[in-house]
Design an enzyme around this catalytic site. Structure first.
Site, mmCIF file in Angstrom:
data_model
loop_
_atom_site.group_PDB
_atom_site.id
_atom_site.type_symbol
_atom_site.label_atom_id
_atom_site.label_comp_id
_atom_site.label_asym_id
_atom_site.label_seq_id
_atom_site.Cartn_x
_atom_site.Cartn_y
_atom_site.Cartn_z
ATOM 1 N N LYS A 1 0.822 -1.226 0.000
ATOM 2 C CA LYS A 1 0.000 0.000 0.000
ATOM 3 C C LYS A 1 0.844 1.260 0.000
ATOM 4 C CE LYS A 1 0.446 -1.220 4.569
ATOM 5 N NZ LYS A 1 0.212 -2.281 5.502
ATOM 6 N N GLY B 1 1.022 -9.768 17.104
ATOM 7 C CA GLY B 1 1.559 -9.620 15.744
ATOM 8 C C GLY B 1 0.656 -8.861 14.784
ATOM 9 N N GLU C 1 2.109 -3.016 12.766
ATOM 10 C CA GLU C 1 3.255 -2.883 11.863
ATOM 11 C C GLU C 1 4.530 -2.901 12.708
ATOM 12 O OE1 GLU C 1 3.022 -2.160 8.262
ATOM 13 O OE2 GLU C 1 1.026 -2.884 8.673
ATOM 14 N N ASP D 1 -1.078 4.154 8.145
ATOM 15 C CA ASP D 1 -1.449 2.942 7.401
ATOM 16 C C ASP D 1 -2.847 3.110 6.780
ATOM 17 O OD1 ASP D 1 -1.014 -0.078 6.898
ATOM 18 O OD2 ASP D 1 -2.925 -0.047 7.971
ATOM 19 N N ILE E 1 -10.295 -8.418 1.717
ATOM 20 C CA ILE E 1 -11.582 -7.889 1.226
ATOM 21 C C ILE E 1 -11.418 -7.433 -0.234
ATOM 22 C CG2 ILE E 1 -13.349 -6.119 1.556
ATOM 23 C CD1 ILE E 1 -12.538 -5.949 4.487
ATOM 24 N N VAL F 1 -5.148 -3.022 -0.038
ATOM 25 C CA VAL F 1 -6.180 -2.284 0.704
ATOM 26 C C VAL F 1 -7.130 -3.272 1.366
ATOM 27 C CG1 VAL F 1 -7.992 -0.543 0.575
ATOM 28 C CG2 VAL F 1 -6.089 -0.463 -1.046
ATOM 29 N N GLU G 1 -4.865 -6.024 -5.145
ATOM 30 C CA GLU G 1 -6.029 -6.244 -4.276
ATOM 31 C C GLU G 1 -5.637 -6.330 -2.802
ATOM 32 O OE1 GLU G 1 -9.259 -5.897 -3.324
ATOM 33 O OE2 GLU G 1 -9.686 -6.658 -5.322
ATOM 34 N N LYS H 1 -4.005 3.467 2.554
ATOM 35 C CA LYS H 1 -5.082 2.692 1.921
ATOM 36 C C LYS H 1 -6.170 3.634 1.412
ATOM 37 C CE LYS H 1 -3.924 -1.080 5.043
ATOM 38 N NZ LYS H 1 -4.159 -1.671 6.364
#
Ligand code: HSE
Length: 440
Positions: A107, A189, A192, A203, A138, A134, A131, A207
């Site tokens: 991203k 986990g 980032e 982040d 989904i 983002v 795909e 996106k």
């Protein structure tokens, strides 16, 4: 059936390993559905000796991803390295220049260089599919790029960061503080490597920048995003939201307005009855308002090896099928310039938490400041501070929380009104302000 596509995978972390696993487990059905098989023939990672749970002996190994992009006998270069520059950028550019299809989950790279890379891909007549970049698993890129092509989109918004959603959910369900929830997210986990990227909103912003371009046909403008993270959210806000019929979510919102397109990332009050309010834990969700379809909402896992691999492999299958949709939905040369709507003109309701000295006339003073700024109050509630249930302890005045909910107003009006409230000496600290998103 046509000859199998040869795939090179750069980056063999959790996602890379899951891509190899998925292709080996479901390769047959992918070939049947797309009319062409896809086989991993080359990989690139630093350490060849590391046990990744699969046999790499039959694969051509490259320690340098750029060398793989330039020289390997492959049809598709899959970039799973990460980062908006360095080897990720260099290898993707090298593959596109060579006329090889690219699939990436990156991203940051797309938010920063997406238009440039799209021009390169379209000039070479190859695909650049992303795909997984983002909202992980989904299929929102495909939805915007293809399925909503017939709609005029007025708004796209979503929960795009699982770490933040996990933290806000735990703060609500377990009544624990931000720091403790963040530590748990890191231990599990989700965050980032630098959790600042999650909790400060970067982040989500990366996106969102991609979604804006897909939804509105504009050039990606990742530096033109209003951004507020979740670090200021207190359990007092979570509890107040709950009592008032809201939940707090970190949303990325891109919305068409009269002055341009708003791109904003901030903690948001969403009505409990809305679909987005019910997305809990690490899940992501994206909603799109289209003029013909109305609102659609897609929800699911936004990260994790298997979910991300599912998106990466769907991009590979599209290439196998011969799909050639423009990278950003609109051909890169036709993307419009992005016009940023001024945040000061943003319109909406606001939640305000003030720390008020409990003196006669304090409420009236606050209400007067709001009224003079043209702001109408939907509610004003004083909440007794549990640790300081008396307004005066000894000689010390203990401020009490006061919660305001406003009707729709503008950002500039609310900020000016709060500055005036601050100057009156009735509040003890900087007010908390959370925007309320108008949802169906
Ligand atoms: N750290 C990200 C998240 C991972 O929490 O959603 C996917 O970008």
């Amino acid at each position: 059936m046509a000859e199998a596509l040869k795939v090179g995978v750069a980056g063999l972390g959790t996602v890379g390993a899951s891509v190899l696993q998925l292709l080996s487990q479901h390769g047959g059905q992918i070939a049947r559905k797309s009319g062409r098989a896809a086989t991993v023939t080359a990989v690139s990672a630093r350490d060849r000796t590391r046990d990744r749970g699969f046999d790499v002996s039959g694969l051509t190994w490259f320690t340098d991803p750029v060398e793989m992009a330039e020289k390997a006998d492959i049809d598709i270069f899959v970039e799973l390295i990460g980062g908006d520059s360095g080897p990720a950028e260099d290898s993707v550019r090298a593959a596109l220049k060579r006329g090889i299809h690219v699939v990436t989950a990156n991203k940051a790279l797309l938010a920063r260089h997406g238009v440039d890379l799209a021009i390169l891909a379209e000039a070479g007549n190859v695909c650049l599919n992303y795909e997984a970049a983002v909202a992980g698993g989904i299929p929102i890129v495909k939805t915007l790029r293809e399925s909503m092509a017939g709609n005029d989109i007025s708004r796209v918004y979503g929960i795009l960061n699982g770490t933040c959603n996990y933290i806000l959910t735990r703060m609500e369900t377990d009544g624990i503080g931000f720091e403790e929830c963040l530590a748990d997210a890191q231990r599990l986990g989700y965050a980032e490597a630098d959790p600042g990227f999650d909790i400060e909103g970067n982040d989500t912003a990366h996106k969102l920048a991609i979604l804006t371009s897909l939804a509105f046909g504009t050039k990606i403008a990742c530096d033109d995003i209003y951004m507020e993270g979740i670090t200021s959210i207190a359990t007092a806000d979570i509890q107040a939201a709950d009592e008032l019929g809201f939940r707090i979510k970190l949303l990325g919102v891109a919305q068409r307005t009269e002055t341009g397109i708003e791109q904003r990332v901030h903690p948001t009050m969403v009505p409990k009855a809305s679909a987005i309010a019910r997305i809990d834990g690490v899940l992501n969700a994206v909603a799109v308002d289209g003029d013909f379809v109305g609102e659609i909402v897609l929800a699911g896992p936004g990260a994790g090896g298997k979910a991300t691999a599912s998106a990466v492999v769907s991009d590979i299958a599209d290439i196998a099928r011969g799909d050639g949709t423009p990278v950003l939905g609109t051909p890169a040369a036709d993307l419009k310039d992005y016009t940023r709507a001024r945040m000061r003109l943003h319109e909406g309701g606001y939640y305000i938490r003030l720390s008020v000295f409990d003196r006669p006339g304090a409420f009236a003073e606050i209400a007067r400041c709001m009224g003079e700024a043209g702001i109408s109050l939907e509610s004003i509630v004083q909440k007794r501070n549990a640790e300081a249930d008396a307004p005066v302890k000894g000689d010390v005045e203990v401020p009490q929380p006061v919660i305001l909910i406003t009707y729709e107003t503008t950002e500039v009006a609310i900020k000016q009104a709060l500055d005036v409230v601050m100057s009156k000496g009735v509040v003890a600290e900087k007010p908390q302000m959370i925007r309320i998103e108008k949802l169906n």
